[in-house]
Design a protein around this motif. Sequence first.
Motif, PDB file in Angstrom:
ATOM      1  N   GLY A  24       0.741  -1.211   0.197  1.00 28.23           N
ATOM      2  CA  GLY A  24      -0.347  -0.439  -0.041  1.00 28.23           C
ATOM      3  C   GLY A  24       0.949   0.917   0.022  1.00 28.23           C
ATOM      4  N   ASP A  25       2.375   1.281   0.669  1.00 24.15           N
ATOM      5  CA  ASP A  25       2.731   2.152   0.425  1.00 24.15           C
ATOM      6  C   ASP A  25       3.406   2.715  -0.660  1.00 24.15           C
ATOM      7  OD1 ASP A  25       1.614   2.805   3.248  1.00 24.15           O
ATOM      8  OD2 ASP A  25       4.386   1.813   3.954  1.00 24.15           O
ATOM      9  N   LEU A  26       3.624   1.854  -1.392  1.00 25.96           N
ATOM     10  CA  LEU A  26       4.286   1.904  -2.576  1.00 25.96           C
ATOM     11  C   LEU A  26       3.607   2.399  -3.293  1.00 25.96           C
ATOM     12  CD1 LEU A  26       6.016  -1.458  -2.829  1.00 25.96           C
ATOM     13  CD2 LEU A  26       7.095   0.338  -2.551  1.00 25.96           C
ATOM     14  N   GLU A  78       5.988  17.927  -7.820  1.00 27.57           N
ATOM     15  CA  GLU A  78       3.962  16.748  -7.588  1.00 27.57           C
ATOM     16  C   GLU A  78       6.105  15.730  -6.305  1.00 27.57           C
ATOM     17  OE1 GLU A  78       2.445  13.938  -9.473  1.00 27.57           O
ATOM     18  OE2 GLU A  78       2.392  12.344  -7.897  1.00 27.57           O
ATOM     19  N   VAL A  79       5.257  15.956  -5.230  1.00 30.32           N
ATOM     20  CA  VAL A  79       5.705  15.801  -3.808  1.00 30.32           C
ATOM     21  C   VAL A  79       5.469  14.263  -3.569  1.00 30.32           C
ATOM     22  CG1 VAL A  79       6.510  15.240  -1.358  1.00 30.32           C
ATOM     23  CG2 VAL A  79       6.523  17.308  -2.818  1.00 30.32           C
ATOM     24  N   ARG A  80       6.971  13.297  -3.570  1.00 28.71           N
ATOM     25  CA  ARG A  80       6.426  11.780  -2.486  1.00 28.71           C
ATOM     26  C   ARG A  80       7.191  11.287  -2.500  1.00 28.71           C
ATOM     27  NH1 ARG A  80       6.796   9.946  -9.373  1.00 28.71           N
ATOM     28  NH2 ARG A  80       4.974  11.400 -10.157  1.00 28.71           N
ATOM     29  N   LEU A  81       6.501  10.927  -1.211  1.00 28.81           N
ATOM     30  CA  LEU A  81       7.437  10.949   0.144  1.00 28.81           C
ATOM     31  C   LEU A  81       6.971   9.393   1.024  1.00 28.81           C
ATOM     32  CD1 LEU A  81       8.522  11.774   2.774  1.00 28.81           C
ATOM     33  CD2 LEU A  81       6.567  12.797   3.517  1.00 28.81           C
ATOM     34  N   VAL A  82       7.692   9.177   1.878  1.00 30.04           N
ATOM     35  CA  VAL A  82       7.308   7.962   2.126  1.00 30.04           C
ATOM     36  C   VAL A  82       8.270   7.536   3.418  1.00 30.04           C
ATOM     37  CG1 VAL A  82       8.478   5.838   0.159  1.00 30.04           C
ATOM     38  CG2 VAL A  82       6.620   5.415   2.525  1.00 30.04           C
ATOM     39  N   SER A  87      10.291   3.356  11.349  1.00 31.67           N
ATOM     40  CA  SER A  87      10.596   5.081  11.855  1.00 31.67           C
ATOM     41  C   SER A  87       9.664   5.813  12.007  1.00 31.67           C
ATOM     42  CB  SER A  87      11.554   4.958  10.805  1.00 31.67           C
ATOM     43  OG  SER A  87      12.850   3.946  10.932  1.00 31.67           O
ATOM     44  N   ARG A  88       8.699   5.770  11.705  1.00 31.67           N
ATOM     45  CA  ARG A  88       7.737   6.395  11.877  1.00 31.67           C
ATOM     46  C   ARG A  88       7.372   6.836  13.086  1.00 31.67           C
ATOM     47  NH1 ARG A  88       3.819   4.196   7.506  1.00 31.67           N
ATOM     48  NH2 ARG A  88       5.058   3.770   5.684  1.00 31.67           N
ATOM     49  N   GLY A  89       6.862   8.567  12.898  1.00 34.96           N
ATOM     50  CA  GLY A  89       6.964   9.521  14.154  1.00 34.96           C
ATOM     51  C   GLY A  89       7.443  10.070  15.362  1.00 34.96           C
ATOM     52  N   GLY A 121      -3.897  10.821   8.573  1.00 35.92           N
ATOM     53  CA  GLY A 121      -3.351  12.752   9.637  1.00 35.92           C
ATOM     54  C   GLY A 121      -1.924  12.855   9.626  1.00 35.92           C
ATOM     55  N   ALA A 122      -0.830  12.146   9.527  1.00 35.36           N
ATOM     56  CA  ALA A 122       0.528  12.412   9.798  1.00 35.36           C
ATOM     57  C   ALA A 122       0.845  13.410   8.168  1.00 35.36           C
ATOM     58  CB  ALA A 122       1.593  11.194   9.876  1.00 35.36           C
ATOM     59  N   ALA A 123       0.148  12.227   7.242  1.00 31.12           N
ATOM     60  CA  ALA A 123       1.206  13.376   6.337  1.00 31.12           C
ATOM     61  C   ALA A 123       0.257  14.818   5.791  1.00 31.12           C
ATOM     62  CB  ALA A 123       0.640  12.993   4.773  1.00 31.12           C
TER      63      ALA A 123
HETATM   64  C1  LIG Z   1       3.248  10.585   5.822  1.00 32.24           C
HETATM   65  C2  LIG Z   1       4.413  10.015   6.463  1.00 32.24           C
HETATM   66  C3  LIG Z   1       5.584   9.908   5.367  1.00 32.24           C
HETATM   67  C4  LIG Z   1       4.771  10.452   7.595  1.00 32.24           C
HETATM   68  O1  LIG Z   1       6.487  10.007   8.272  1.00 32.24           O
HETATM   69  P1  LIG Z   1       6.250  10.640  10.340  1.00 32.24           P
HETATM   70  O2  LIG Z   1       7.756  10.397   9.873  1.00 32.24           O
HETATM   71  O3  LIG Z   1       5.764   9.533  10.617  1.00 32.24           O
HETATM   72  O4  LIG Z   1       6.525  11.689   9.872  1.00 32.24           O
HETATM   73  P2  LIG Z   1       6.388  12.724  10.894  1.00 32.24           P
HETATM   74  O5  LIG Z   1       7.165  12.023  12.789  1.00 32.24           O
HETATM   75  O6  LIG Z   1       7.917  13.879  10.939  1.00 32.24           O
HETATM   76  O7  LIG Z   1       5.198  12.616  11.593  1.00 32.24           O
HETATM   77  C5  LIG Z   1       4.266  14.117  11.459  1.00 32.24           C
HETATM   78  C6  LIG Z   1       3.620  14.124  12.126  1.00 32.24           C
HETATM   79  O8  LIG Z   1       1.798  13.733  11.860  1.00 32.24           O
HETATM   80  C7  LIG Z   1       1.803  13.644  13.187  1.00 32.24           C
HETATM   81  N1  LIG Z   1       1.591  11.861  12.916  1.00 32.24           N
HETATM   82  C8  LIG Z   1       1.675  10.898  13.075  1.00 32.24           C
HETATM   83  N2  LIG Z   1       0.565  10.128  12.892  1.00 32.24           N
HETATM   84  C9  LIG Z   1      -0.478  10.747  12.963  1.00 32.24           C
HETATM   85  C10 LIG Z   1      -1.815  10.392  13.135  1.00 32.24           C
HETATM   86  N3  LIG Z   1      -2.481   9.461  12.618  1.00 32.24           N
HETATM   87  N4  LIG Z   1      -2.797  10.927  12.865  1.00 32.24           N
HETATM   88  C11 LIG Z   1      -2.429  12.658  13.161  1.00 32.24           C
HETATM   89  N5  LIG Z   1      -0.872  13.490  13.233  1.00 32.24           N
HETATM   90  C12 LIG Z   1      -0.515  12.109  12.760  1.00 32.24           C
HETATM   91  C13 LIG Z   1       2.818  13.982  13.542  1.00 32.24           C
HETATM   92  O9  LIG Z   1       2.578  13.943  15.729  1.00 32.24           O
HETATM   93  C14 LIG Z   1       3.417  14.448  13.566  1.00 32.24           C
HETATM   94  O10 LIG Z   1       3.357  15.981  14.268  1.00 32.24           O
HETATM   95  P3  LIG Z   1       4.317  16.432  15.490  1.00 32.24           P
HETATM   96  O11 LIG Z   1       5.757  16.993  14.938  1.00 32.24           O
HETATM   97  O12 LIG Z   1       3.275  17.865  15.997  1.00 32.24           O
HETATM   98  O13 LIG Z   1       4.521  15.457  16.524  1.00 32.24           O
HETATM   99  C15 LIG Z   1       4.630   8.366   6.435  1.00 32.24           C
HETATM  100  O14 LIG Z   1       3.245   8.368   7.785  1.00 32.24           O
HETATM  101  C16 LIG Z   1       4.548   7.373   5.378  1.00 32.24           C
HETATM  102  O15 LIG Z   1       5.263   8.058   4.600  1.00 32.24           O
HETATM  103  N6  LIG Z   1       3.430   7.310   5.457  1.00 32.24           N
HETATM  104  C17 LIG Z   1       2.733   6.186   3.517  1.00 32.24           C
HETATM  105  C18 LIG Z   1       3.196   7.728   2.470  1.00 32.24           C
HETATM  106  C19 LIG Z   1       2.510   8.899   2.559  1.00 32.24           C
HETATM  107  O16 LIG Z   1       1.483   8.855   3.711  1.00 32.24           O
HETATM  108  N7  LIG Z   1       3.131   9.377   2.147  1.00 32.24           N
HETATM  109  C20 LIG Z   1       2.318  11.092   1.956  1.00 32.24           C
HETATM  110  C21 LIG Z   1       2.001  11.036   0.228  1.00 32.24           C
HETATM  111  S1  LIG Z   1       3.232  11.053  -0.697  1.00 32.24           S
END
Ligand SMILES: CC(C)(COP(=O)(O)OP(=O)(O)OC[C@H]1O[C@@H](n2cnc3c(N)ncnc32)[C@H](O)[C@@H]1OP(=O)(O)O)[C@@H](O)C(=O)NCCC(=O)NCCS
Length: 180
Positions: A24-26, A78-82, A87-89, A121-123
């Motif tokens: 799913g992440d890919l 266009e940004v693509r991030l994973v 290592s998340r959070g 939420g995190a993204a």
């Molecule tokens: C999105 C993604 C890159 C975040 O990576 P990460 O290393 O966990 O991000 P961070 O640790 O920098 O967290 C970013 C913020 O999101 C918040 N966060 C984390 N999980 C959360 C959730 N479920 N809901 C809301 N906020 C959340 C964190 O608290 C952090 O905020 P803070 O610094 O104020 O505490 C990762 O979850 C991922 O690879 N997801 C799959 C791919 C994806 O969705 N890519 C984005 C679109 S291209």
Amino acid sequence: MAVVELGPERCDALLRFFGDLPAGDLTFIKEEVTDPETVRSWANGESAGGRWVAVEGDEVTGYVAVRPLPGWSDHVGEVRLVVAPSSRGSGLGRELARQALVGAVSSGLSKLVVEVVAEQGAALALFTDLGFSGEALLRDHIRDRDGELRDLMVLAHHVSDTWSGMDTVGIADELGAPAG
Ligand SMILES: CC(C)(COP(=O)(O)OP(=O)(O)OC[C@H]1O[C@@H](n2cnc3c(N)ncnc32)[C@H](O)[C@@H]1OP(=O)(O)O)[C@@H](O)C(=O)NCCC(=O)NCCS
């Protein structure tokens, strides 16, 4: 942990990183990330947008790319991030996204977009804090692995409008922009 520009010496580690990601992440990367030739061509080729990896020892723990759109949208990246699930959070996603923004602005792109699944939420949090805001909501645009339809949000960052926003995260200084 360090964030570095992707170079040929990181290709094997990057391939291992992509190989270990859940399917799913890919889908966020939209390129043939498990094909060694594709990944090697990224590291060796010229890239208008840029690609960066987070490294810890010999391993890659995160990846971000800015891909310029074709033709009449070639001023838009266009940004693509994973980030690796383990290592998340810990702020890595935030740091990679920040690097992508600095690199994209330095290479002359004037607008960035990123596609985010609406419930991610995190993204949403990390891109919003970098000055991105919602520009489009595409309803029922994605089918997840369970076959459920999900909404897709397109977040955008207009570079010229947001110097003050970038000031708040220290990016303007990094680019040598005028204060104010
Ligand atoms: C999105 C993604 C890159 C975040 O990576 P990460 O290393 O966990 O991000 P961070 O640790 O920098 O967290 C970013 C913020 O999101 C918040 N966060 C984390 N999980 C959360 C959730 N479920 N809901 C809301 N906020 C959340 C964190 O608290 C952090 O905020 P803070 O610094 O104020 O505490 C990762 O979850 C991922 O690879 N997801 C799959 C791919 C994806 O969705 N890519 C984005 C679109 S291209």
